[in-house]
Design a protein around this motif. Structure first.
Motif, short mmCIF file in Angstrom:
data_model
loop_
_atom_site.label_atom_id
_atom_site.label_comp_id
_atom_site.label_asym_id
_atom_site.label_seq_id
_atom_site.Cartn_x
_atom_site.Cartn_y
_atom_site.Cartn_z
N ARG A 71 2.37 -79.83 -29.14
CA ARG A 71 2.45 -79.44 -30.55
C ARG A 71 1.11 -79.63 -31.24
O ARG A 71 0.97 -79.31 -32.42
N VAL A 72 0.14 -80.13 -30.49
CA VAL A 72 -1.16 -80.44 -31.09
C VAL A 72 -2.27 -79.60 -30.47
O VAL A 72 -3.10 -79.02 -31.18
N GLN A 73 -2.31 -79.51 -29.15
CA GLN A 73 -3.40 -78.81 -28.47
C GLN A 73 -3.20 -77.30 -28.52
O GLN A 73 -2.07 -76.81 -28.53
N SER A 74 -4.32 -76.58 -28.56
CA SER A 74 -4.24 -75.13 -28.60
C SER A 74 -5.31 -74.52 -27.71
O SER A 74 -6.30 -75.15 -27.35
N ASN A 75 -5.10 -73.27 -27.35
CA ASN A 75 -6.07 -72.48 -26.60
C ASN A 75 -6.68 -71.46 -27.54
O ASN A 75 -5.97 -70.79 -28.29
N LEU A 76 -8.00 -71.30 -27.50
CA LEU A 76 -8.68 -70.29 -28.29
C LEU A 76 -9.05 -69.15 -27.36
O LEU A 76 -9.75 -69.34 -26.36
N THR A 77 -8.55 -67.96 -27.66
CA THR A 77 -8.83 -66.77 -26.88
C THR A 77 -9.68 -65.83 -27.72
O THR A 77 -9.25 -65.42 -28.80
N CYS A 78 -10.87 -65.48 -27.21
CA CYS A 78 -11.76 -64.56 -27.91
C CYS A 78 -12.08 -63.37 -27.00
O CYS A 78 -12.40 -63.57 -25.83
N LEU A 79 -11.98 -62.17 -27.55
CA LEU A 79 -12.23 -60.96 -26.79
C LEU A 79 -13.16 -60.03 -27.57
O LEU A 79 -13.14 -60.02 -28.81
N THR A 80 -13.94 -59.23 -26.85
CA THR A 80 -14.77 -58.21 -27.49
C THR A 80 -13.93 -56.97 -27.73
O THR A 80 -12.79 -56.85 -27.24
N ARG A 81 -14.51 -56.01 -28.43
CA ARG A 81 -13.81 -54.73 -28.68
C ARG A 81 -13.45 -54.05 -27.37
O ARG A 81 -12.34 -53.54 -27.20
N ASP A 82 -14.39 -54.02 -26.43
CA ASP A 82 -14.14 -53.36 -25.15
C ASP A 82 -13.06 -54.08 -24.35
O ASP A 82 -12.24 -53.45 -23.68
N GLN A 83 -13.06 -55.41 -24.41
CA GLN A 83 -12.03 -56.17 -23.70
C GLN A 83 -10.65 -55.91 -24.30
O GLN A 83 -9.66 -55.81 -23.57
N LEU A 84 -10.58 -55.80 -25.62
CA LEU A 84 -9.31 -55.48 -26.27
C LEU A 84 -8.81 -54.10 -25.83
O LEU A 84 -7.63 -53.92 -25.53
N ALA A 85 -9.73 -53.13 -25.78
CA ALA A 85 -9.36 -51.77 -25.36
C ALA A 85 -8.90 -51.76 -23.91
O ALA A 85 -7.91 -51.09 -23.57
N THR A 86 -9.57 -52.51 -23.03
CA THR A 86 -9.18 -52.58 -21.62
C THR A 86 -7.81 -53.22 -21.49
O THR A 86 -6.97 -52.75 -20.71
N GLN A 87 -7.57 -54.27 -22.26
CA GLN A 87 -6.26 -54.95 -22.23
C GLN A 87 -5.16 -54.00 -22.71
O GLN A 87 -4.09 -53.92 -22.11
N ARG A 88 -5.43 -53.26 -23.77
CA ARG A 88 -4.44 -52.31 -24.30
C ARG A 88 -4.16 -51.20 -23.28
O ARG A 88 -3.02 -50.84 -23.04
N ASP A 93 -0.62 -48.63 -19.28
CA ASP A 93 -0.42 -48.20 -17.89
C ASP A 93 0.77 -48.91 -17.27
O ASP A 93 1.57 -48.31 -16.55
N TYR A 94 0.90 -50.20 -17.54
CA TYR A 94 2.02 -50.98 -17.02
C TYR A 94 3.35 -50.45 -17.56
O TYR A 94 4.31 -50.28 -16.82
N ILE A 95 3.39 -50.16 -18.86
CA ILE A 95 4.60 -49.63 -19.48
C ILE A 95 4.96 -48.28 -18.86
O ILE A 95 6.12 -48.02 -18.55
N ASN A 96 3.96 -47.42 -18.67
CA ASN A 96 4.22 -46.12 -18.04
C ASN A 96 4.78 -46.28 -16.64
O ASN A 96 5.70 -45.56 -16.23
#
Length: 109
Positions: A71-88, A93-96
């Protein structure tokens, strides 16, 4: 007789109705260009709680998630624009693949 007439009326009404529209799939939501894809990915990320951060002159999109079991510790996730587009793109593709009925949608390896 009434049942026959009613059945005939229902049959004719079903034939006269317009055909159902094509279902919306992840593939039909694909953007037209690479820049449009990046813009949509950034827009979705901000809507999901990512914050815009500039670090060393580079724009990043960051989100804090709580660590599992804490309830205290957290993970910080940072992505660039290109990484966001690749993830999307990978998500779409997975959904298809799932919608096509592939029994094993995960890639080998």
């Amino acid at each position: 007789m009434k049942q026959t007439v009613l059945s005939l009326v229902l049959l004719l009404a079903a034939c006269a109705s317009p055909p159902p529209s094509a279902p919306v799939t992840a593939g039909s939501l694909a953007p037209a260009s690479q820049e449009e894809e990046v813009r949509l990915a950034v827009q979705e990320a901000v809507a999901k709680g990512y914050k815009v951060v500039t670090e060393n002159g580079q724009t990043l999109y960051c989100r804090k998630d709580m660590k599992t079991g804490s309830r205290v510790q957290s993970n910080l996730t940072c992505l660039t624009r290109d990484q966001l587009a690749t993830q999307r793109r990978g998500t779409l593709d997975y959904i298809n693949t799932i919608q096509k009925g592939n029994p094993n949608p995960l890639p080998d390896g």
